[in-house]
Design a protein around this motif. Structure first.
Motif, PDB file in Angstrom:
ATOM      1  N   VAL A   1     124.557 -26.450  46.318  1.00  0.00           N
ATOM      2  CA  VAL A   1     125.524 -27.500  46.003  1.00  0.00           C
ATOM      3  C   VAL A   1     126.476 -27.727  47.180  1.00  0.00           C
ATOM      4  CG1 VAL A   1     127.459 -28.124  44.508  1.00  0.00           C
ATOM      5  CG2 VAL A   1     125.385 -27.128  43.523  1.00  0.00           C
ATOM      6  N   LEU A   2     126.952 -26.644  47.768  1.00  0.00           N
ATOM      7  CA  LEU A   2     127.881 -26.776  48.896  1.00  0.00           C
ATOM      8  C   LEU A   2     127.224 -27.466  50.088  1.00  0.00           C
ATOM      9  CD1 LEU A   2     129.692 -23.294  48.815  1.00  0.00           C
ATOM     10  CD2 LEU A   2     130.541 -25.495  48.007  1.00  0.00           C
ATOM     11  N   MET A   3     125.990 -27.082  50.392  1.00  0.00           N
ATOM     12  CA  MET A   3     125.303 -27.706  51.512  1.00  0.00           C
ATOM     13  C   MET A   3     124.940 -29.152  51.199  1.00  0.00           C
ATOM     14  SD  MET A   3     125.548 -25.318  53.598  1.00  0.00           S
ATOM     15  CE  MET A   3     124.733 -26.175  54.933  1.00  0.00           C
ATOM     16  N   SER A   4     124.696 -29.474  49.931  1.00  0.00           N
ATOM     17  CA  SER A   4     124.442 -30.864  49.549  1.00  0.00           C
ATOM     18  C   SER A   4     125.683 -31.712  49.763  1.00  0.00           C
ATOM     19  CB  SER A   4     124.001 -30.932  48.083  1.00  0.00           C
ATOM     20  OG  SER A   4     122.808 -30.203  47.878  1.00  0.00           O
TER      21      SER A   4
ATOM     22  N   LEU B   1     116.896 -35.326  49.531  1.00  0.00           N
ATOM     23  CA  LEU B   1     118.335 -35.417  49.314  1.00  0.00           C
ATOM     24  C   LEU B   1     119.008 -36.231  50.407  1.00  0.00           C
ATOM     25  CD1 LEU B   1     120.858 -34.513  47.728  1.00  0.00           C
ATOM     26  CD2 LEU B   1     120.940 -32.487  49.202  1.00  0.00           C
ATOM     27  N   SER B   2     118.652 -35.968  51.657  1.00  0.00           N
ATOM     28  CA  SER B   2     119.263 -36.678  52.775  1.00  0.00           C
ATOM     29  C   SER B   2     118.941 -38.174  52.729  1.00  0.00           C
ATOM     30  CB  SER B   2     118.788 -36.077  54.101  1.00  0.00           C
ATOM     31  OG  SER B   2     119.288 -36.809  55.195  1.00  0.00           O
ATOM     32  N   LEU B   3     117.681 -38.513  52.506  1.00  0.00           N
ATOM     33  CA  LEU B   3     117.307 -39.928  52.466  1.00  0.00           C
ATOM     34  C   LEU B   3     117.936 -40.633  51.277  1.00  0.00           C
ATOM     35  CD1 LEU B   3     113.521 -39.782  53.475  1.00  0.00           C
ATOM     36  CD2 LEU B   3     115.503 -40.278  54.916  1.00  0.00           C
ATOM     37  N   PHE B   4     117.963 -39.976  50.132  1.00  0.00           N
ATOM     38  CA  PHE B   4     118.569 -40.589  48.950  1.00  0.00           C
ATOM     39  C   PHE B   4     120.044 -40.911  49.190  1.00  0.00           C
ATOM     40  CE2 PHE B   4     121.024 -39.940  45.027  1.00  0.00           C
ATOM     41  CZ  PHE B   4     120.520 -40.988  44.260  1.00  0.00           C
ATOM     42  N   LEU B   5     120.800 -39.935  49.706  1.00  0.00           N
ATOM     43  CA  LEU B   5     122.228 -40.162  49.950  1.00  0.00           C
ATOM     44  C   LEU B   5     122.435 -41.213  51.032  1.00  0.00           C
ATOM     45  CD1 LEU B   5     123.568 -36.487  49.799  1.00  0.00           C
ATOM     46  CD2 LEU B   5     123.736 -38.258  48.046  1.00  0.00           C
ATOM     47  N   SER B   6     121.602 -41.178  52.072  1.00  0.00           N
ATOM     48  CA  SER B   6     121.746 -42.157  53.153  1.00  0.00           C
ATOM     49  C   SER B   6     121.489 -43.570  52.651  1.00  0.00           C
ATOM     50  CB  SER B   6     120.772 -41.823  54.293  1.00  0.00           C
ATOM     51  OG  SER B   6     121.036 -40.553  54.839  1.00  0.00           O
ATOM     52  N   PHE B   7     120.470 -43.739  51.822  1.00  0.00           N
ATOM     53  CA  PHE B   7     120.158 -45.073  51.316  1.00  0.00           C
ATOM     54  C   PHE B   7     121.229 -45.566  50.341  1.00  0.00           C
ATOM     55  CE2 PHE B   7     115.303 -44.361  51.912  1.00  0.00           C
ATOM     56  CZ  PHE B   7     115.499 -44.384  53.292  1.00  0.00           C
TER      57      PHE B   7
ATOM     58  N   LEU C   1     110.351 -20.101  55.521  1.00  0.00           N
ATOM     59  CA  LEU C   1     110.320 -21.560  55.464  1.00  0.00           C
ATOM     60  C   LEU C   1     109.283 -21.996  54.426  1.00  0.00           C
ATOM     61  CD1 LEU C   1     111.648 -23.984  56.871  1.00  0.00           C
ATOM     62  CD2 LEU C   1     109.692 -24.031  58.439  1.00  0.00           C
ATOM     63  N   GLU C   2     109.749 -22.703  53.402  1.00  0.00           N
ATOM     64  CA  GLU C   2     108.866 -23.171  52.339  1.00  0.00           C
ATOM     65  C   GLU C   2     108.848 -24.692  52.324  1.00  0.00           C
ATOM     66  OE1 GLU C   2     110.179 -21.428  48.715  1.00  0.00           O
ATOM     67  OE2 GLU C   2     109.361 -19.440  49.190  1.00  0.00           O
ATOM     68  N   LEU C   3     107.665 -25.251  52.096  1.00  0.00           N
ATOM     69  CA  LEU C   3     107.507 -26.709  52.109  1.00  0.00           C
ATOM     70  C   LEU C   3     108.379 -27.366  51.056  1.00  0.00           C
ATOM     71  CD1 LEU C   3     106.059 -29.226  53.144  1.00  0.00           C
ATOM     72  CD2 LEU C   3     104.224 -28.770  51.504  1.00  0.00           C
ATOM     73  N   SER C   4     108.492 -26.760  49.891  1.00  0.00           N
ATOM     74  CA  SER C   4     109.305 -27.350  48.824  1.00  0.00           C
ATOM     75  C   SER C   4     110.764 -27.480  49.238  1.00  0.00           C
ATOM     76  CB  SER C   4     109.190 -26.504  47.554  1.00  0.00           C
ATOM     77  OG  SER C   4     109.620 -25.175  47.792  1.00  0.00           O
ATOM     78  N   ASP C   5     111.295 -26.474  49.955  1.00  0.00           N
ATOM     79  CA  ASP C   5     112.691 -26.540  50.408  1.00  0.00           C
ATOM     80  C   ASP C   5     112.883 -27.659  51.429  1.00  0.00           C
ATOM     81  OD1 ASP C   5     113.378 -24.433  48.785  1.00  0.00           O
ATOM     82  OD2 ASP C   5     113.117 -22.917  50.340  1.00  0.00           O
ATOM     83  N   VAL C   6     111.917 -27.813  52.330  1.00  0.00           N
ATOM     84  CA  VAL C   6     112.004 -28.885  53.331  1.00  0.00           C
ATOM     85  C   VAL C   6     111.950 -30.246  52.649  1.00  0.00           C
ATOM     86  CG1 VAL C   6     110.910 -29.926  55.345  1.00  0.00           C
ATOM     87  CG2 VAL C   6     110.993 -27.437  55.125  1.00  0.00           C
ATOM     88  N   LEU C   7     111.052 -30.401  51.686  1.00  0.00           N
ATOM     89  CA  LEU C   7     110.938 -31.682  50.983  1.00  0.00           C
ATOM     90  C   LEU C   7     112.196 -32.000  50.180  1.00  0.00           C
ATOM     91  CD1 LEU C   7     107.232 -31.521  49.722  1.00  0.00           C
ATOM     92  CD2 LEU C   7     108.157 -32.729  51.708  1.00  0.00           C
ATOM     93  N   VAL C   8     112.791 -30.982  49.561  1.00  0.00           N
ATOM     94  CA  VAL C   8     114.041 -31.205  48.828  1.00  0.00           C
ATOM     95  C   VAL C   8     115.143 -31.653  49.772  1.00  0.00           C
ATOM     96  CG1 VAL C   8     115.894 -30.014  47.585  1.00  0.00           C
ATOM     97  CG2 VAL C   8     113.522 -29.651  46.917  1.00  0.00           C
ATOM     98  N   SER C   9     115.233 -31.034  50.942  1.00  0.00           N
ATOM     99  CA  SER C   9     116.250 -31.412  51.922  1.00  0.00           C
ATOM    100  C   SER C   9     116.045 -32.836  52.411  1.00  0.00           C
ATOM    101  CB  SER C   9     116.211 -30.437  53.111  1.00  0.00           C
ATOM    102  OG  SER C   9     116.386 -29.108  52.689  1.00  0.00           O
ATOM    103  N   VAL C  10     114.798 -33.198  52.691  1.00  0.00           N
ATOM    104  CA  VAL C  10     114.499 -34.556  53.154  1.00  0.00           C
ATOM    105  C   VAL C  10     114.826 -35.572  52.064  1.00  0.00           C
ATOM    106  CG1 VAL C  10     112.640 -36.117  53.845  1.00  0.00           C
ATOM    107  CG2 VAL C  10     112.757 -33.808  54.811  1.00  0.00           C
TER     108      VAL C  10
END
Length: 433
Positions: free
Chosen positions: A293-296, A405-411, A394-403
């Motif tokens: 949550v904090l990093m989000s 989240l970032s794209l959703f907030l940016s858009f 490094l897990e693919l699911s964590d990378v996909l969640v980060s991507v």
């Protein structure tokens, strides 16, 4: 009769909209651009995404290492007896029929190994050095089946020599200052029973094996002794204290609770690794959620920089917006142009953030070693942290969640200044031009 004129409308996100957006993004400030704010937004998103990926990778690595040290050096399920009075009228939990019961439990589907154990606490001594230790009496073949203990890459000595000595944890050996071939004394307060009471038992044993389980608390307290010798040393002739059970699927160990109880008999009680470490794992899960949550929030703050840049861009490009509108550009087209501006910043920042975060996670061990060396070796203290290293997984699911989240907030944050640009009155925009 004349047919009505058909007005051709361009498809959303046409090529000219991308060209206009790209030209606005790379325009210099002197030409009405906001390149500085664009770079600040891009770098902010990149760092936030990288930090989120690194945090998730370290979180996953710590949990995986911690659980692996538990499952690799401890029983997945411990079988023991409920208390009953022995011949002397004292409560006892020893297992007399440990051979038959171990064979019955071994037949349970999902069980891969069952080993009888004798356990006791002793004081160890070598020269002027003393230390507390917990002794596990176990057969050599059963000890060789414990992954973390029998790992030849981290251990010193040969398990073939185990029957003529004892195996000690590396931190126990360091505390006592002993190595392979040295002799240490084990002192138990519950020794031989005489007419004058129970006298302490003091036996000397050769150190034939030194192991590293990956957990400081294990390496600092644990000693393995041959099973028959432990029976004699702790007055457990013909009995065992408990049965150590290893299963094929440790994460699903609770599904075996009923079958194990049925196979063990009436007095059987069980204690799983999840019971022993469940509190810590639950606390770790809560901490993981809080960190996410904090990093989000950090990613959200970085994305908000896009709003500042687009608001300034809309203000500087007011004349251009008015001209485009008078040329026939619709509100939707103008909105899409500025949405593309903000979205491109978010996408490019996210891509660079993923690259930076993944590289940092992949080379995390080397980076931590450099930081640890520069700080004098105090960054990671195994006696405090429990495990010897802080890995990053490094897990693919964590990378996909980060991507995502970032794209959703940016858009999302891009929509508001883009709507403001689309609703700008062209007459007002060109009044003073």
């Amino acid at each position: 009769m004349q047919e009505p004129e058909v007005v051709n409308q361009t498809a959303p996100f046409s090529r000219f909209e991308w060209l206009i957006a790209w030209r606005y993004l790379r325009a210099r400030r002197a030409d009405g651009g906001v390149s500085v704010m664009t770079w600040i937004s891009l770098i902010g998103i990149m760092l936030a995404v990288a930090a989120l990926i690194i945090t998730l990778a370290v979180r996953a690595g710590f949990r995986a290492e911690f659980v692996d040290t538990i499952l690799g050096a401890n029983a997945h399920v411990t079988i023991y007896n409920s208390a009953a009075l022995n011949e002397g009228g004292q409560p006892s939990r020893v297992i007399e029929d440990y051979t038959e019961r171990a064979e019955a439990i071994r037949q349970v589907p999902g069980v891969i190994r069952v080993a009888p154990l004798v356990k006791g606490q002793v004081m160890t001594n070598h020269g002027q050095q003393n230390a507390f230790a917990q002794v596990f009496g176990i057969a050599r073949d059963d000890l060789a089946a414990i992954p973390r203990i029998a790992n030849p890459e981290t251990a010193d000595g040969d398990l073939a020599d185990f029957d003529r000595g004892i195996a000690v944890g590396r931190e126990v050996a360091r505390t006592l200052g002993v190595g392979l071939g040295d002799t240490i004394k084990l002192i138990s307060p519950n020794g031989a029973k005489t007419a004058f009471g129970t006298s302490p038992r003091v036996n000397a044993y050769e150190v034939t094996y030194i192991f590293t389980a990956g957990r400081y608390d294990i390496d600092n307290t644990r000693i393995y002794m041959p099973f028959t010798e432990a029976q004699s040393y702790f007055n457990r002739e013909g009995v065992a204290d408990e049965l150590e059970v290893m299963v094929a699927e440790p994460e699903s160990v609770r599904d075996l609770t009923i079958p194990l109880l049925e196979a063990g008999g009436d007095r059987t009680m069980i204690w799983t690794w999840q019971d022993a470490s469940g509190g810590f794992l639950r606390a770790l899960e809560i901490e993981d959620n809080v960190m996410f949550v904090l990093m989000s929030v950090l990613v959200l703050v970085a994305s908000l920089n896009i709003i500042s840049g687009l608001v300034m861009l809309v203000k500087n490009k007011g004349r251009d917006i008015g001209i485009l509108r008078t040329m026939g550009l619709t509100e939707g087209a103008v909105m899409r142009v500025f949405f593309i501006c903000g979205a491109l910043v978010g996408v490019i920042g996210t891509i660079f953030g993923v690259i930076a975060g993944c590289l940092f996670a992949i080379y995390f061990d080397q980076i931590l070693a450099i930081v640890n060396g520069a700080s004098g070796g105090d960054v990671w203290d195994a006696s405090v942290r429990g495990i010897y290293k802080l890995p990053a997984k490094l897990e693919l699911s964590d990378v996909l969640v980060s991507v995502a989240l970032s794209l959703f907030l940016s858009f999302v944050v891009t929509i508001f200044p883009a709507r403001r640009a689309a609703r700008m009155n062209p007459v007002e925009a060109l009044r003073y031009e």
